[in-house]
Design an enzyme around this catalytic site. Structure first.
Site, PDB file in Angstrom:
ATOM      1  CB  SER A  50      -0.939   0.018   1.208  1.00 49.10           C
ATOM      2  OG  SER A  50      -0.205   0.133   2.419  1.00 49.10           O
ATOM      3  CE  LYS A  91      -2.570   1.776   5.182  1.00 48.31           C
ATOM      4  NZ  LYS A  91      -2.553   1.016   3.910  1.00 48.31           N
TER       5      LYS A  91
END
Length: 247
Positions: A50, A91
């Site tokens: 991701s 993230k």
């Protein structure tokens, strides 16, 4: 001759002392660097893609232990959030408490009405691959996205939850400074967020690595002095005993 011998011995003793000091100092720097790194940093293996291309699946990163209150826009953080599975996740922070975030304007993420340049996105991918309704981040919380926007389960996957997909600052465990394996080095500073406020300063990783490398150099240099000094001493002794032209 006796005076010369004493001088040679004196130099030898001085060299031996300096050699021992170099080795001792090298050990302090080497071991101290590792100890400092162990206190300041945590290693993590990133399980998903991701954050590609900044961090690929399986990459080993070094994350500096920080307080969530020290996190700024653009930081790549490691955090745990119960509603996200309560496992360590990596993230990028794109908005902090009080910011208004949305996507997209001219294909770019907007924060407080400003279009954000994001050179860390995969080549050919625009920020608009992830649709974000305009929302205001609650105080004390963070809005997080993956750099691989099309396949990241980030804040946009939790928009219907309390806090509109944001996580509390207290959920942050550490901030990623570098990819240690493969050795991609320090993360690039997210300069696209500079117009909104200060960016985080890099951690002491470079200083730690410099201390470790300096320690290795001193240890090897100090350890090599003894054999080199003995070899040079033998060469000088032979040259004195066998002057040129004497048979």
């Amino acid at each position: 001759m006796s005076g010369t011998g004493r001088t040679g011995k004196g130099r030898g003793r001085l060299g031996s002392v300096l050699s021992n000091i170099a080795v001792a100092l090298g050990c302090v720097l080497f071991l101290g660097g590792f100890a400092w790194g162990a206190v300041v940093y945590k290693p993590y293996t990133v399980p998903t893609s991701s954050m590609t291309p900044t961090i690929d699946a399986g990459d080993r990163v070094l994350a500096q232990r920080v307080d969530g209150d020290d996190v700024e826009r653009g930081d790549v953080v490691v955090f745990r959030q119960e509603s996200w599975g309560n496992a360590p996740m990596v993230k990028r922070v794109v908005a902090v408490g009080g910011d208004t975030v949305g996507c997209c304007t001219d294909g770019k993420l907007t924060v407080n009405g400003k279009k954000i340049d994001e050179p860390y996105l995969p080549a050919g991918q625009a920020a608009e691959s992830k649709k974000i309704p305009t929302l205001t981040v609650p105080k004390g919380r963070l809005f997080l996205l993956g750099d691989e926007r099309s396949g990241s389960l980030d804040s946009t996957a939790h928009l219907t939850e309390a806090g509109s997909g944001t996580v509390p600052r207290s959920a942050v465990d550490s901030r990623v400074d570098a990819v240690a394996w493969p050795m991609n080095g320090m993360l690039t500073r997210p300069t696209g967020f500079e117009t909104l406020g200060p960016l985080s300063s890099p951690g002491p990783l470079r200083l730690i690595l410099a201390a470790i490398v300096a320690g290795v150099v001193l240890i090897l240099g100090g350890a090599a002095y003894g054999p080199l000094a003995k070899r040079l001493g033998r060469s000088r002794t032979v040259s004195r005993r066998e002057p040129a032209g004497v048979h």
